[in-house]
Design an enzyme around this catalytic site. Structure first.
Site, PDB file in Angstrom:
ATOM      1  CE  LYS A  78      -4.129   2.081   0.687  1.00 21.44           C
ATOM      2  NZ  LYS A  78      -4.835   2.582   1.958  1.00 21.44           N
TER       3      LYS A  78
ATOM      4  CG  ASN B 101      -1.105   5.120  -0.185  1.00 19.34           C
ATOM      5  OD1 ASN B 101      -1.232   4.517   1.043  1.00 19.34           O
ATOM      6  ND2 ASN B 101      -2.070   5.208  -1.144  1.00 19.34           N
TER       7      ASN B 101
ATOM      8  CG  ASN C 287      -1.754   8.901  -1.975  1.00 14.93           C
ATOM      9  OD1 ASN C 287      -2.022   8.243  -3.048  1.00 14.93           O
ATOM     10  ND2 ASN C 287      -2.225   8.831  -0.943  1.00 14.93           N
TER      11      ASN C 287
HETATM   12  O1  PAF Z   1      -4.717   7.471  -0.549  1.00 12.17           O
HETATM   13  C1  PAF Z   1      -5.558   7.229  -1.472  1.00 12.17           C
HETATM   14  O2  PAF Z   1      -6.016   8.119  -1.875  1.00 12.17           O
HETATM   15  C2  PAF Z   1      -5.577   5.976  -2.275  1.00 12.17           C
HETATM   16  O3  PAF Z   1      -5.327   4.879  -1.586  1.00 12.17           O
HETATM   17  C3  PAF Z   1      -5.019   5.714  -3.784  1.00 12.17           C
HETATM   18  C4  PAF Z   1      -6.003   4.787  -4.360  1.00 12.17           C
HETATM   19  C5  PAF Z   1      -3.656   5.491  -3.701  1.00 12.17           C
HETATM   20  C6  PAF Z   1      -4.839   7.241  -4.253  1.00 12.17           C
HETATM   21  O4  PAF Z   1      -6.438   7.519  -4.639  1.00 12.17           O
END
Ligand code: PAF
Length: 309
Positions: free
Chosen positions: A187, A191, A195
């Site tokens: 994750k 991110n 992000n």
């Molecule tokens: O943090 C977020 O906004 C989501 O996990 C993602 C899908 C990586 C970006 O929109």
């Protein structure tokens, strides 16, 4: 039969509320710990959950960190930069061996909490559930996702998944994964590719895949993340990270990342627990991550009052 002990929820944003509503629906008593007396005064004591199936109302009486009832089970769903201070505020109320479950983006706070609260089973979770607050106390569960929870310290590994009941049996797709660090890294890597770039370019996720310059920046970030992960012996995905990140950017093309929403809302971002975490780990390895470093500085510049993690 004695009622199951209450779950206290620290961090009553969209994700904290989603779990609180589902626990309440399952008949578990839930107590949100609110961050200020002012917030407690304005909080009406209930939340409305809106889904495709309609609206449901849940009574969730709030309290302050300074209340004196012992905390038997704690779900922490704050932003990464607020986790440790929020936990410190309730530490003296934790019952011996009360499980602590951390559910936030990024890495860094999890390991420090797992060490600092070694007497407690400390778990981490990661979720792709999509929920947002729609003014007041309404919560919209907009996109169904899945969640994983797993142990972070020796006490949690000994205790196993039993302490997470009922988080794992709600009608939210949630699983126990003893190798949770791998999922947290996956994750984090996604991110870190999406992000920060969306926050700096003020664009929806899909723009990163469409715009050649942003796509190239994403490719560089992914390549640096893979180099660090390889140095740390940390597996990521079976296919290249860039392909995975592109897939997520395309699948969420019209969404605005959580970090862009924070920047637009004038709130601190989680950049320090995402790209910042990677830069600190790289420094320990004597490795430079110039693309992550540049992005870190660019996002910090957008919110000068950023919190370190
Ligand atoms: O943090 C977020 O906004 C989501 O996990 C993602 C899908 C990586 C970006 O929109």
């Amino acid at each position: 039969m004695a009622a199951p002990p209450c779950w206290h929820i620290l961090g009553f944003g969209a994700i904290g509320r989603l779990w609180a509503c589902h626990l309440a629906r399952a008949g578990v008593s839930v107590s949100p710990v609110l961050h200020s007396a002012e917030r407690l005064r304005t909080y009406p004591g209930h939340v409305t959950l809106c889904t495709d199936a309609g609206e449901a109302h849940f009574t969730l009486p709030g309290e302050l960190a300074t209340a004196n009832t012992p905390i038997q089970q704690l779900l922490v769903a704050t932003k990464s930069y607020a986790t440790e201070a929020a936990l410190a505020g309730v530490a003296q109320r934790l019952a011996p061996k009360a499980p602590i479950v951390l559910l936030h983006n990024g890495l860094g706070p999890q390991q420090r909490v797992a060490d600092a609260f070694a007497e407690h089973p400390v778990y981490a979770g990661t979720t792709t559930e999509g929920a947002y607050r729609d003014g007041g106390e309404r919560l919209v569960h907009a996109g169904r996702g899945s969640s994983f929870f797993g142990p972070l310290n020796a006490r949690a590994r000994e205790t196993g998944e039993a302490a997470l009941e009922p988080l794992l049996t709600l009608p939210l797709e949630a699983h126990y994964d003893p190798a949770i660090l791998h999922r947290l890294w996956q994750k984090l890597a996604i991110n870190a590719a999406i992000n920060g770039l969306t926050a700096v370019h003020d664009c929806a996720n899909g723009e990163l895949a469409r715009h050649p310059e942003y796509r190239e920046a994403m490719a560089q970030l992914c390549q640096e993340t893979e180099e660090l992960a390889c140095r740390l012996g940390q597996p990521l995905f079976e296919t290249p990270l860039f392909d995975q990140a592109l897939k997520v950017a395309e699948a969420t093309a019209r969404n605005y990342s959580s970090m862009l929403q924070d920047v637009r809302g004038g709130r601190p971002t989680e950049i320090d627990a995402i790209n910042g975490y990677l830069c600190r780990e790289a420094e320990r390895q004597g490795l430079a991550l110039p693309a992550h470093q540049r992005l870190l500085e660019a996002v910090r510049a957008r919110h000068p009052n950023h919190h370190g993690d």
